[in-house]
Scaffold this active site. Structure first.
Site, short mmCIF file in Angstrom:
data_model
loop_
_atom_site.label_atom_id
_atom_site.label_comp_id
_atom_site.label_asym_id
_atom_site.label_seq_id
_atom_site.Cartn_x
_atom_site.Cartn_y
_atom_site.Cartn_z
N PRO A 88 26.61 9.35 -48.90
CA PRO A 88 26.79 8.94 -47.50
C PRO A 88 27.56 9.98 -46.68
O PRO A 88 27.55 9.94 -45.45
CB PRO A 88 27.55 7.62 -47.60
CG PRO A 88 28.08 7.54 -48.98
CD PRO A 88 27.23 8.42 -49.84
N GLU A 115 32.23 6.63 -56.94
CA GLU A 115 32.74 7.30 -55.74
C GLU A 115 32.11 8.67 -55.53
O GLU A 115 32.50 9.41 -54.63
CB GLU A 115 34.26 7.41 -55.80
CG GLU A 115 34.99 6.07 -55.79
CD GLU A 115 34.69 5.24 -54.54
OE1 GLU A 115 34.82 5.77 -53.43
OE2 GLU A 115 34.30 4.06 -54.71
N ASP A 172 3.25 10.89 -36.56
CA ASP A 172 4.51 10.23 -36.90
C ASP A 172 5.49 10.30 -35.76
O ASP A 172 5.59 11.32 -35.08
CB ASP A 172 5.16 10.89 -38.12
CG ASP A 172 4.43 10.58 -39.41
OD1 ASP A 172 3.66 9.60 -39.44
OD2 ASP A 172 4.65 11.32 -40.39
N1 ADE Z 1 24.66 6.99 -51.67
C1 ADE Z 1 25.31 5.92 -51.21
N2 ADE Z 1 25.03 5.70 -49.93
C2 ADE Z 1 24.15 6.67 -49.56
C3 ADE Z 1 23.49 7.01 -48.35
N3 ADE Z 1 23.67 6.29 -47.23
N4 ADE Z 1 22.69 8.07 -48.33
C4 ADE Z 1 22.52 8.81 -49.44
N5 ADE Z 1 23.10 8.56 -50.61
C5 ADE Z 1 23.93 7.49 -50.67
#
Ligand code: ADE
Length: 258
Positions: A88, A115, A172
């Protein structure tokens, strides 16, 4: 295209046997290999995680199994892959990045859990390979596996011969070109009336020019409604007078744009 996926849950990727991706694999367009990270963990419990230095919640994936796993995968064939690490905290995964990655002969995906992966792994391979930490959106998944499924499907459908109709890629919503950042409008098929809902008459008219204009109006309206921040990114030079009128419909209407 060759794709290697390293994960502690290789069984998570069963969906890649199905549908478009399954067919692409059967045809040899996509050559996907799954690897169990724990095969490179050598203690009795095949441990892949440990507590974070500096304290804090959760566990961090240990560098040693990742190093051995990635070394083994890299050594399995000629050339150097691009390494993609879903997190993330990564750069956003966009259609543009999907197009860029679809042009590569070889991708390796390293799926973190907990984590995340000890940062030295990305540092180590960053000096040898192109490494991208990539996020599929502003939410937190339990691990990188679902993100890799998303990315592999977005990349895989761009490979030559995977989609029956090459035009569907060009159309697209986020494809580079004139339609870039314009969401696609609603679509309809037979029957012409269903539960009292009629297909917009213009689509039955056979008038290609009017149909194209109607579709563009609907695309503009949907973009303004669902993704107002995209309207400002539409290329000024690509908008005609009618486009501007449609985009202005939502303005000054008492805030009740529907
Ligand atoms: N791992 C956990 N959350 C994620 C996300 N939003 N994008 C990519 N990998 C992730």
């Amino acid at each position: 295209m060759r794709i290697d996926i390293i994960s502690i849950f290789p069984e998570y990727f069963a969906p890649l046997d199905v549908s478009l991706m399954g067919k692409a694999r059967d045809r040899g367009t996509l050559d996907i290999s799954l690897h169990q990270l724990r095969e490179w963990a050598h203690d009795v419990h095949r441990t892949v995680d440990d507590t974070p230095y500096g304290g804090g919640p959760g566990m961090v994936m240990k560098p040693e199994p990742w190093g051995e796993a990635i070394d083994t995968v890299i050594a399995s064939r000629e050339g150097a892959p691009r390494l993609v690490v879903p997190t993330p905290s990564g750069r956003p995964f966009t259609q543009e990045l999907a197009v860029e990655l679809a042009d590569e002969p070889w991708l390796v995906f390293a799926c973190g859990r907990y984590e995340g992966i000890d940062a030295r792994v990305m540092l180590e391979y960053g000096s040898r390979l192109r490494v991208d930490e990539v996020s599929i959106g502003d939410y937190v998944l339990a691990g990188g596996e679902a993100a890799v499924l998303v990315m592999v499907e977005a990349i895989g459908r761009l490979l030559p011969g995977v989609l029956g109709n090459a035009r569907s890629v060009a159309d697209d919503s986020f494809a580079p070109g004139a339609m870039r950042n314009l969401l696609e409008g609603p679509v309809f098929t037979k029957p012409p009336e269903w539960r009292g809902h009629e297909v917009p008459e213009i689509l039955l008219s056979g008038h290609h020019g009017k149909i194209a204009r109607w579709r563009r109006d609907e695309a503009l309206r949907r973009t303004a409604r669902n993704r107002p921040e995209l309207v400002a990114t539409l290329e000024e030079a690509g908008l005609d007078k009618r486009d501007r009128e449609v985009l202005a419909e939502g303005d000054g209407g008492g805030g009740g744009a529907g």
